[in-house]
Design a protein around this motif. Sequence first.
Motif, short mmCIF file in Angstrom:
data_model
loop_
_atom_site.label_atom_id
_atom_site.label_comp_id
_atom_site.label_asym_id
_atom_site.label_seq_id
_atom_site.Cartn_x
_atom_site.Cartn_y
_atom_site.Cartn_z
N TRP A 145 0.83 -1.21 0.00
CA TRP A 145 0.00 0.00 0.00
C TRP A 145 0.87 1.26 0.00
CZ3 TRP A 145 -0.79 2.50 5.11
CH2 TRP A 145 -1.54 3.68 5.02
N GLN A 146 1.89 1.27 0.84
CA GLN A 146 2.75 2.45 0.93
C GLN A 146 3.62 2.65 -0.32
OE1 GLN A 146 1.53 4.47 3.38
NE2 GLN A 146 3.58 4.84 4.11
N ALA A 147 4.13 1.55 -0.87
CA ALA A 147 5.05 1.63 -2.01
C ALA A 147 4.33 1.60 -3.34
CB ALA A 147 6.07 0.49 -1.94
N ASN A 148 3.02 1.37 -3.31
CA ASN A 148 2.22 1.29 -4.53
C ASN A 148 2.74 0.20 -5.48
OD1 ASN A 148 0.06 2.05 -6.19
ND2 ASN A 148 1.31 3.50 -7.34
N VAL A 149 3.00 -0.97 -4.91
CA VAL A 149 3.42 -2.12 -5.72
C VAL A 149 2.41 -3.24 -5.51
CG1 VAL A 149 5.87 -1.52 -5.63
CG2 VAL A 149 4.94 -3.05 -3.91
N SER A 150 2.43 -4.21 -6.39
CA SER A 150 1.46 -5.30 -6.36
C SER A 150 1.62 -6.16 -5.11
CB SER A 150 1.63 -6.18 -7.61
OG SER A 150 0.93 -7.40 -7.46
N ILE A 151 0.54 -6.28 -4.35
CA ILE A 151 0.56 -7.14 -3.17
C ILE A 151 0.70 -8.60 -3.59
CG2 ILE A 151 -0.80 -7.93 -1.19
CD1 ILE A 151 -2.00 -5.10 -1.09
N GLY A 152 0.11 -8.95 -4.74
CA GLY A 152 0.28 -10.31 -5.25
C GLY A 152 1.73 -10.63 -5.54
N PRO A 178 11.50 -2.49 -6.14
CA PRO A 178 10.79 -2.25 -4.88
C PRO A 178 10.17 -3.50 -4.27
CG PRO A 178 9.58 -1.34 -6.75
CD PRO A 178 10.93 -1.75 -7.26
N VAL A 179 9.85 -4.51 -5.09
CA VAL A 179 9.33 -5.76 -4.55
C VAL A 179 10.42 -6.48 -3.75
CG1 VAL A 179 8.45 -8.05 -5.14
CG2 VAL A 179 7.57 -6.04 -6.33
N HIS A 180 11.61 -6.56 -4.34
CA HIS A 180 12.75 -7.17 -3.65
C HIS A 180 13.07 -6.41 -2.37
CE1 HIS A 180 17.36 -7.45 -3.34
NE2 HIS A 180 16.86 -8.51 -2.75
N PHE A 181 13.08 -5.08 -2.46
CA PHE A 181 13.41 -4.28 -1.28
C PHE A 181 12.37 -4.46 -0.19
CE2 PHE A 181 13.16 -0.33 1.20
CZ PHE A 181 14.43 -0.36 1.76
N GLY A 182 11.10 -4.62 -0.58
CA GLY A 182 10.06 -4.83 0.42
C GLY A 182 10.31 -6.07 1.27
N ILE A 183 10.73 -7.15 0.62
CA ILE A 183 11.04 -8.38 1.36
C ILE A 183 12.23 -8.15 2.29
CG2 ILE A 183 11.69 -10.80 1.15
CD1 ILE A 183 8.87 -10.15 0.12
N VAL A 184 13.27 -7.49 1.77
CA VAL A 184 14.46 -7.21 2.58
C VAL A 184 14.11 -6.34 3.79
CG1 VAL A 184 16.70 -6.03 2.58
CG2 VAL A 184 16.05 -7.47 0.65
N MET A 185 13.29 -5.33 3.56
CA MET A 185 12.91 -4.42 4.64
C MET A 185 12.14 -5.14 5.74
SD MET A 185 10.71 -0.89 4.37
CE MET A 185 10.75 0.30 5.72
N ILE A 186 11.16 -5.95 5.36
CA ILE A 186 10.35 -6.66 6.35
C ILE A 186 11.23 -7.61 7.17
CG2 ILE A 186 8.42 -8.24 6.72
CD1 ILE A 186 7.60 -5.48 5.69
N ILE A 187 12.13 -8.33 6.52
CA ILE A 187 13.00 -9.27 7.25
C ILE A 187 13.84 -8.51 8.27
CG2 ILE A 187 14.91 -10.90 7.04
CD1 ILE A 187 13.84 -11.60 4.24
N ASN A 188 14.44 -7.39 7.86
CA ASN A 188 15.23 -6.58 8.78
C ASN A 188 14.44 -6.19 10.02
OD1 ASN A 188 18.06 -5.61 8.00
ND2 ASN A 188 17.00 -5.44 6.05
N LEU A 189 13.26 -5.66 9.79
CA LEU A 189 12.47 -5.12 10.90
C LEU A 189 11.95 -6.22 11.82
CD1 LEU A 189 10.48 -2.30 9.06
CD2 LEU A 189 12.61 -2.12 10.36
#
Length: 423
Positions: free
Chosen positions: A159-166, A352-363
């Motif tokens: 939602w924040q990054a405006n990328v496909s949730i799928g 941004p899809v790849h970064f989203g996964i990396v960000m969630i794992i970090n947090l």
Amino acid sequence: MIATLLLLLLLLLLVGVPTAYALAASAIAVIWLEGIPLTIAVQRMTAGVQSFPLLAIPLFILAGTLMNASGISERLFALTGALVGHIRGGMAYVNVLTNVFMSGISGSSLADCAATTRVFVPQMIKHGYDKGFSVGLTASAAVLAPIIPPSILLVIYGWQANVSIGDLFVAGIVPGLVIATALVVTVAVMTRLRGFGRGAAFSAGKLRDAFFDASWALLMPVLIIVGFRMGIFTATEVAAIAAAYAFLVGVFVYRTLKVLELPRVFASAARDTSSILVIAATAAPFGWILSIGQAPQQLLSFLSGYSDNPMLILLLINIILLVLGTFMETLVLIIILVPILLPLIETLGIDPVHFGIVMIINLVIGQLTPPLGVLMYVTCGISGTSIGQFMRSIKPFLVALIIALLAITYIPALALYPTALLR
């Protein structure tokens, strides 16, 4: 403006103000100091939750709550026990594998951590595993929940990054399995070093029965992924179908979910949903101030001063996220940081899809360590373990998680290849 905003937020959090109120108060104070009409804060809060994809959050939470109330956890425990319980150190492998399966149902690390701690820690201690190892592994395995779909945090990021949730859901599958593999390897090494024993002998009949008993639960993540990738459903629609599926399975298939229990289930889902959406609303004016204060541009300029190498900047971002994840709630950090980091990520050519996964794992890894450490507190509170004992025991698992994180960070294909394959 930005310095004042961040300082006010920090002070409010330090004196114990709840996160949602701290976000709103710091943003409103800065808006007032800058002479901006206060109606802007209300408008931004309202706009912050007026998003169709956000409707998926209460529905996924309801689906997970219904499945857990239906006794799904016990069926998954039985399945994983029949599958790997006979191996040396089998209870530890069962712990990890159960979290893999449960991640495809709840999407919440806290829910999985609470459930597995109540079941596995007493059982592991009973079978000769030391308490520190048991709680450290249980908390570490709960990290899988927001990575393997469905994931509430991935919905928020999308939602924040405006990328496909799928795309994000598919991208989380292999990284989740990489993290599980890292934990399994760590368990294998520690099992040999500590001489843990074996469980009951393998039984093909027991495995068959456990698989059929849990098959309805295992179908839920398949339904979600297939529905997304075939373009049949949106994120919100598939969340609604998942909730309906969980209701039908609990009431009519397993018959363990009673109609009289539904008000309690709905109330629990409503409480979890409200806590998330209130933060999303109050973080909206906060993020707006960061945006008009050009925080993304300032961060880009700051990091570019060190290097223009994407590999090095990714390492710096990983370190920043790991540290921040120990101090603030994951949901808040996603809402605040995504608008700041996304321009930088796009400038570096990072997907941004790849970064989203990396960000969630970090947090989520940050949830394992003080001072915030919500997974640490949940595990220690339920099991009666001291923070000191937990921190001593968590070290090998933290090493495994960080190694997995680095592999996922620097091998983008782990997240992106499955997504490209299913397009």
